[in-house]
Scaffold this active site. Sequence first.
Site, PDB file in Angstrom:
ATOM      1  CE  LYS A 106       5.126   1.960  10.133  1.00 34.72           C
ATOM      2  NZ  LYS A 106       5.048   3.083  11.055  1.00 34.72           N
TER       3      LYS A 106
ATOM      4  CG  LEU B  48      -2.028  -0.956   1.426  1.00 42.22           C
ATOM      5  CD1 LEU B  48      -2.750  -0.885   2.799  1.00 42.22           C
ATOM      6  CD2 LEU B  48      -3.015  -0.609   0.234  1.00 42.22           C
TER       7      LEU B  48
ATOM      8  CG  ASP C 278       5.872  11.715  10.709  1.00 39.77           C
ATOM      9  OD1 ASP C 278       6.052  12.944  10.265  1.00 39.77           O
ATOM     10  OD2 ASP C 278       6.178  10.427  10.035  1.00 39.77           O
TER      11      ASP C 278
END
Length: 345
Positions: free
Chosen positions: A79, A57, A178
């Site tokens: 992830k 992705l 972030d």
Amino acid sequence: MEKRRMLRAKQRFFEQNGGLLLQQQLGSLAASGVAFKIFSEEEVSKATDGFAEARVLGRGGHGVVYRGSLADGSTVTVKRSRVVEEKQLREFSREMLILSQINHRNVVKLLGCCLEVQVPMLVYEYVPNGSLHRYIHGGGAGAGEGLSPADRLRVAAESADALAYMHSSASPPILHGDVKSANILLDAGLTAKVSDFGASRLAPAADEAEVATLVQGTCGYLDPEYLLTCQLTSKSDVYSFAVVLLELLTGRKAFCPPPDSAAGSQDDDDDDDDRSLAFFFLTAAHKGRHREIMDGWVREEVGGEVLDNAAELVMQCLSMAGEERPTMKEVADRLAGMRSRASDS
């Protein structure tokens, strides 16, 4: 012999990554209604077809994100990080326990993790419409003009709500570290979901000053105070969020040459400033020309008063001194008010 060696290695990684502590806590998590699972490496590999390229992705500096299909037919996001700091590994199980209990409609839900690998893998809910960055800057379905001014204000308010929740209602508080448009995802109904707490950390106690050995974040969004002090605070997230709000209001990227010179020309040796959306906005705002750099559709739909209020909020959030910035809760409340006034105009 080889199989036994691999099993020993998996068990060693599992224990290093805090698997025993997490296993002990799974029962109490389930009793409190939290569905969190420790996946085996085999399960994650099977879900992603052996981490196939067709399942990718997205890629980043820290790792690769895959679309996965679990045995029960549900779609998830996996992830797979490349590296992780030793300190993060030591605190990994504790962070998983806290993040697994986060339940907010605008935060991507952490479903589980895989610990029998050197660098733990995370399994999240799948959010189908991709990132806000792709949606407003191109590269995704509905990119560009698909997000109406009303939707942009809503997405901003929802994202602010999520960050405010993490800062104020999570126990202990959690900093993102972030915040950027690429880390805000949109679900099937275009509801915002803040994602990727890969750089996140538990907020240090009031009497602790946590100094980072390596500044993390993304160019264009980084809090200048964090760059100077190496101390990440909740106000660092506030600064970064202001840049995302500017992206929504202007349609411009956080870090690239501006397409026109509403803010005035810059010297050649100020390249970084010239390419920063935050600096570009502040220069225009100080000249009273902030409306000129807003997206034309936004200008027409939300009205001058809301634009002026939004510009004032952004200027406060971009203050060089963190203590002068509002809290995320204050930002969320003010955005809610702007949404209400914009819908009345």
